[in-house]
Scaffold this motif. Structure first.
Motif, PDB file in Angstrom:
ATOM      1  N   ASP A   1       0.915  -1.196  -0.078  1.00 45.13           N
ATOM      2  CA  ASP A   1      -0.312   0.126   0.050  1.00 45.13           C
ATOM      3  C   ASP A   1       0.955   1.372   0.053  1.00 45.13           C
ATOM      4  O   ASP A   1       1.858   1.263   0.704  1.00 45.13           O
ATOM      5  CB  ASP A   1      -1.011  -0.069   1.184  1.00 45.13           C
ATOM      6  CG  ASP A   1      -1.785  -1.477   1.322  1.00 45.13           C
ATOM      7  OD1 ASP A   1      -2.871  -1.096   0.459  1.00 45.13           O
ATOM      8  OD2 ASP A   1      -1.731  -2.158   2.078  1.00 45.13           O
ATOM      9  N   PHE A   2       0.541   2.386  -0.735  1.00 44.23           N
ATOM     10  CA  PHE A   2       1.392   3.592  -0.884  1.00 44.23           C
ATOM     11  C   PHE A   2       0.277   4.676  -1.396  1.00 44.23           C
ATOM     12  O   PHE A   2      -0.664   4.391  -2.380  1.00 44.23           O
ATOM     13  CB  PHE A   2       2.665   3.128  -1.609  1.00 44.23           C
ATOM     14  CG  PHE A   2       2.505   2.843  -3.012  1.00 44.23           C
ATOM     15  CD1 PHE A   2       2.122   3.713  -3.942  1.00 44.23           C
ATOM     16  CD2 PHE A   2       2.334   1.485  -3.394  1.00 44.23           C
ATOM     17  CE1 PHE A   2       2.162   3.256  -5.313  1.00 44.23           C
ATOM     18  CE2 PHE A   2       2.381   0.933  -4.478  1.00 44.23           C
ATOM     19  CZ  PHE A   2       2.027   1.922  -5.810  1.00 44.23           C
ATOM     20  N   LEU A   3       0.753   5.790  -1.221  1.00 48.50           N
ATOM     21  CA  LEU A   3       0.047   7.109  -1.776  1.00 48.50           C
ATOM     22  C   LEU A   3       0.978   7.439  -2.762  1.00 48.50           C
ATOM     23  O   LEU A   3       2.079   7.465  -2.349  1.00 48.50           O
ATOM     24  CB  LEU A   3      -0.208   7.998  -0.697  1.00 48.50           C
ATOM     25  CG  LEU A   3      -1.365   7.692   0.306  1.00 48.50           C
ATOM     26  CD1 LEU A   3      -1.680   8.754   1.429  1.00 48.50           C
ATOM     27  CD2 LEU A   3      -2.753   7.423  -0.579  1.00 48.50           C
ATOM     28  N   LEU A   4       0.523   8.000  -3.853  1.00 50.64           N
ATOM     29  CA  LEU A   4       1.442   8.397  -4.939  1.00 50.64           C
ATOM     30  C   LEU A   4       0.988   9.806  -5.420  1.00 50.64           C
ATOM     31  O   LEU A   4      -0.202   9.873  -5.770  1.00 50.64           O
ATOM     32  CB  LEU A   4       1.661   7.493  -6.284  1.00 50.64           C
ATOM     33  CG  LEU A   4       2.290   7.634  -7.233  1.00 50.64           C
ATOM     34  CD1 LEU A   4       3.674   7.328  -6.534  1.00 50.64           C
ATOM     35  CD2 LEU A   4       2.129   6.550  -8.502  1.00 50.64           C
ATOM     36  N   ALA A   5       1.956  10.859  -5.233  1.00 53.68           N
ATOM     37  CA  ALA A   5       1.504  12.073  -5.751  1.00 53.68           C
ATOM     38  C   ALA A   5       1.520  12.152  -7.314  1.00 53.68           C
ATOM     39  O   ALA A   5       2.028  11.596  -7.903  1.00 53.68           O
ATOM     40  CB  ALA A   5       2.441  13.031  -5.176  1.00 53.68           C
ATOM     41  N   PRO A   6       0.741  13.358  -7.661  1.00 55.47           N
ATOM     42  CA  PRO A   6       0.803  13.600  -9.264  1.00 55.47           C
ATOM     43  C   PRO A   6       2.233  13.575  -9.752  1.00 55.47           C
ATOM     44  O   PRO A   6       2.929  14.134  -9.290  1.00 55.47           O
ATOM     45  CB  PRO A   6      -0.160  14.963  -9.481  1.00 55.47           C
ATOM     46  CG  PRO A   6      -0.869  14.965  -8.109  1.00 55.47           C
ATOM     47  CD  PRO A   6      -0.033  14.126  -7.052  1.00 55.47           C
ATOM     48  N   ASN A   7       2.402  13.048 -10.880  1.00 58.49           N
ATOM     49  CA  ASN A   7       3.534  13.100 -11.705  1.00 58.49           C
ATOM     50  C   ASN A   7       4.811  12.437 -10.931  1.00 58.49           C
ATOM     51  O   ASN A   7       6.025  12.969 -11.095  1.00 58.49           O
ATOM     52  CB  ASN A   7       3.783  14.485 -12.201  1.00 58.49           C
ATOM     53  CG  ASN A   7       2.890  14.953 -13.092  1.00 58.49           C
ATOM     54  OD1 ASN A   7       2.305  14.403 -14.017  1.00 58.49           O
ATOM     55  ND2 ASN A   7       2.492  16.174 -12.799  1.00 58.49           N
ATOM     56  N   THR A   8       4.665  11.614 -10.159  1.00 56.33           N
ATOM     57  CA  THR A   8       5.723  10.815  -9.185  1.00 56.33           C
ATOM     58  C   THR A   8       5.430   9.407  -9.499  1.00 56.33           C
ATOM     59  O   THR A   8       4.586   8.869 -10.318  1.00 56.33           O
ATOM     60  CB  THR A   8       5.755  11.104  -7.763  1.00 56.33           C
ATOM     61  OG1 THR A   8       4.309  10.850  -7.040  1.00 56.33           O
ATOM     62  CG2 THR A   8       5.639  12.777  -7.631  1.00 56.33           C
ATOM     63  N   PHE A   9       6.719   8.544  -9.079  1.00 57.38           N
ATOM     64  CA  PHE A   9       6.506   7.149  -9.171  1.00 57.38           C
ATOM     65  C   PHE A   9       6.813   6.512  -8.096  1.00 57.38           C
ATOM     66  O   PHE A   9       7.448   7.203  -7.157  1.00 57.38           O
ATOM     67  CB  PHE A   9       7.481   6.792 -10.610  1.00 57.38           C
ATOM     68  CG  PHE A   9       9.023   7.144 -10.091  1.00 57.38           C
ATOM     69  CD1 PHE A   9       9.707   6.062  -9.591  1.00 57.38           C
ATOM     70  CD2 PHE A   9       9.485   8.212 -10.273  1.00 57.38           C
ATOM     71  CE1 PHE A   9      11.041   6.185  -9.142  1.00 57.38           C
ATOM     72  CE2 PHE A   9      11.020   8.311 -10.106  1.00 57.38           C
ATOM     73  CZ  PHE A   9      11.749   7.375  -9.509  1.00 57.38           C
ATOM     74  N   GLN A  10       6.582   5.257  -8.108  1.00 60.21           N
ATOM     75  CA  GLN A  10       6.870   4.507  -6.814  1.00 60.21           C
ATOM     76  C   GLN A  10       7.674   3.032  -7.379  1.00 60.21           C
ATOM     77  O   GLN A  10       6.988   2.387  -8.181  1.00 60.21           O
ATOM     78  CB  GLN A  10       5.467   3.967  -5.999  1.00 60.21           C
ATOM     79  CG  GLN A  10       5.777   3.152  -4.857  1.00 60.21           C
ATOM     80  CD  GLN A  10       6.695   3.473  -3.872  1.00 60.21           C
ATOM     81  OE1 GLN A  10       6.330   4.596  -3.229  1.00 60.21           O
ATOM     82  NE2 GLN A  10       7.604   2.648  -3.516  1.00 60.21           N
ATOM     83  N   GLU A  11       8.710   2.637  -6.748  1.00 59.20           N
ATOM     84  CA  GLU A  11       9.250   1.616  -7.095  1.00 59.20           C
ATOM     85  C   GLU A  11       8.571   0.436  -6.404  1.00 59.20           C
ATOM     86  O   GLU A  11       8.352   0.531  -5.265  1.00 59.20           O
ATOM     87  CB  GLU A  11      10.882   1.600  -6.698  1.00 59.20           C
ATOM     88  CG  GLU A  11      11.551   0.436  -7.080  1.00 59.20           C
ATOM     89  CD  GLU A  11      13.165   0.434  -6.802  1.00 59.20           C
ATOM     90  OE1 GLU A  11      13.984   0.387  -7.759  1.00 59.20           O
ATOM     91  OE2 GLU A  11      13.361   0.430  -5.432  1.00 59.20           O
ATOM     92  N   ILE A  12       8.441  -0.759  -6.851  1.00 59.71           N
ATOM     93  CA  ILE A  12       7.718  -1.908  -6.197  1.00 59.71           C
ATOM     94  C   ILE A  12       8.717  -3.066  -6.662  1.00 59.71           C
ATOM     95  O   ILE A  12       9.266  -3.386  -7.523  1.00 59.71           O
ATOM     96  CB  ILE A  12       6.355  -1.987  -7.025  1.00 59.71           C
ATOM     97  CG1 ILE A  12       5.591  -0.813  -6.842  1.00 59.71           C
ATOM     98  CG2 ILE A  12       5.813  -3.470  -6.336  1.00 59.71           C
ATOM     99  CD1 ILE A  12       4.278  -1.016  -7.374  1.00 59.71           C
ATOM    100  N   LYS A  13       8.999  -3.527  -5.384  1.00 59.34           N
ATOM    101  CA  LYS A  13       9.859  -4.763  -5.492  1.00 59.34           C
ATOM    102  C   LYS A  13       9.045  -6.112  -5.371  1.00 59.34           C
ATOM    103  O   LYS A  13       8.186  -6.150  -4.519  1.00 59.34           O
ATOM    104  CB  LYS A  13      10.927  -4.578  -4.228  1.00 59.34           C
ATOM    105  CG  LYS A  13      11.727  -3.490  -4.518  1.00 59.34           C
ATOM    106  CD  LYS A  13      12.894  -3.313  -3.224  1.00 59.34           C
ATOM    107  CE  LYS A  13      13.902  -2.312  -3.687  1.00 59.34           C
ATOM    108  NZ  LYS A  13      15.161  -2.212  -2.487  1.00 59.34           N
ATOM    109  N   TYR A  14       9.775  -7.248  -6.062  1.00 59.46           N
ATOM    110  CA  TYR A  14       9.098  -8.454  -6.005  1.00 59.46           C
ATOM    111  C   TYR A  14      10.112  -9.537  -5.590  1.00 59.46           C
ATOM    112  O   TYR A  14      10.881  -9.433  -6.142  1.00 59.46           O
ATOM    113  CB  TYR A  14       8.113  -8.652  -7.231  1.00 59.46           C
ATOM    114  CG  TYR A  14       8.630  -8.960  -8.473  1.00 59.46           C
ATOM    115  CD1 TYR A  14       9.337 -10.128  -8.945  1.00 59.46           C
ATOM    116  CD2 TYR A  14       9.070  -7.790  -9.296  1.00 59.46           C
ATOM    117  CE1 TYR A  14       9.890 -10.296 -10.085  1.00 59.46           C
ATOM    118  CE2 TYR A  14       9.997  -7.941 -10.447  1.00 59.46           C
ATOM    119  CZ  TYR A  14      10.170  -9.267 -10.861  1.00 59.46           C
ATOM    120  OH  TYR A  14      10.880  -9.523 -12.068  1.00 59.46           O
ATOM    121  N   THR A  15       9.658 -10.624  -4.972  1.00 60.18           N
ATOM    122  CA  THR A  15      10.400 -11.970  -4.789  1.00 60.18           C
ATOM    123  C   THR A  15       9.605 -13.003  -5.199  1.00 60.18           C
ATOM    124  O   THR A  15       8.608 -13.135  -4.847  1.00 60.18           O
ATOM    125  CB  THR A  15      10.917 -11.802  -3.443  1.00 60.18           C
ATOM    126  OG1 THR A  15      11.560 -10.762  -3.071  1.00 60.18           O
ATOM    127  CG2 THR A  15      11.844 -12.918  -3.304  1.00 60.18           C
TER     128      THR A  15
END
Length: 223
Positions: A15-29
């Motif tokens: 879960d995360f909040l993302l501001a406009p015109n930004t990105f979030q790195e998501i890691k998976y295993t």
């Protein structure tokens, strides 16, 4: 599903909040547990927006982006397939046909020799069936051929079957049909051969008779 790998997949953050015109790195295993696993397995992860309410409508909308993961256990792939008995399919015409046709068919597996008998009315005729992936990973079917002969062995029609270009998942089936066959009253033999890229070809043979429906009788059919 038996080939689901959803429990092997871990994603962070969830879960995360993302501001406009930004990105979030998501890691998976992906962690393969101990056990006798063979072939291909699948899992999916998706990012979904928080619900946005539509003013004055009383509903909410969400957007979703999904990524599919394929996990293949090296050197364990098994490629195998099965071809169903041939079906004779009635094709409806846009205009009325006064002369319906009755058909008797007999299915023979070219590998095993088993039979099946069925009666149908017919206008235009198509022959078909389905291929089933009996292996443990997905793969496309290479090609399919059909041939229709009269009782004297003369080739009436032959050609390619449309099997599509998409891969067939394990245990799933791919249906196919021949082009329309314009057959007159008489006896015929039809053969279907499927090359799925394995170590053998799959084949079925069918013998059938076409009569005018007003005759009141059905010709015998055999392999």
């Amino acid at each position: 599903h038996l080939r689901s790998a959803s429990k092997w997949l871990m994603v962070s953050p969830k879960d995360f909040l993302l501001a406009p015109n930004t990105f979030q790195e998501i890691k998976y295993t992906i962690a393969l547990p101990k056990g006798n696993f063979k072939g291909e397995y699948w899992a999916a992860a998706y990012v979904q927006t928080a619900p946005t309410r539509v003013r004055g409508v009383g509903v909410a909308t969400v957007k979703r982006i999904m990524v599919v993961f394929t996990i293949k256990v090296p050197k364990t792939e098994v490629k195998d397939g099965w071809l169903s008995p041939i079906e004779i399919v009635k094709e409806e015409n846009n205009k009325k046909e006064e002369n319906n046709i009755e058909i008797v068919k007999d299915n023979q597996d070219l590998n095993r020799g088993d039979t099946e008998t069925q009666r149908k009315e017919e206008n235009n005729t198509r022959i078909g069936g389905y291929f089933q992936n009996k292996g443990n990973f997905r793969f496309p079917v290479k090609s399919g051929k059909f041939k229709v002969e009269d009782e004297g062995g003369k080739v009436i029609q032959e050609g390619d079957l449309d099997l599509g270009s998409m891969s067939v998942l394990p245990d799933w089936k791919r249906k196919f049909l021949s082009p329309p066959l314009k057959l007159k009253e008489g006896k015929y033999n039809a053969t279907i051969i499927i090359d799925y890229g394995g170590n053998k070809l799959l084949g079925r043979k069918i013998s059938f008779s076409i009569l005018s429906s007003g005759s009141g009788s059905i010709l015998s059919a055999g392999p």
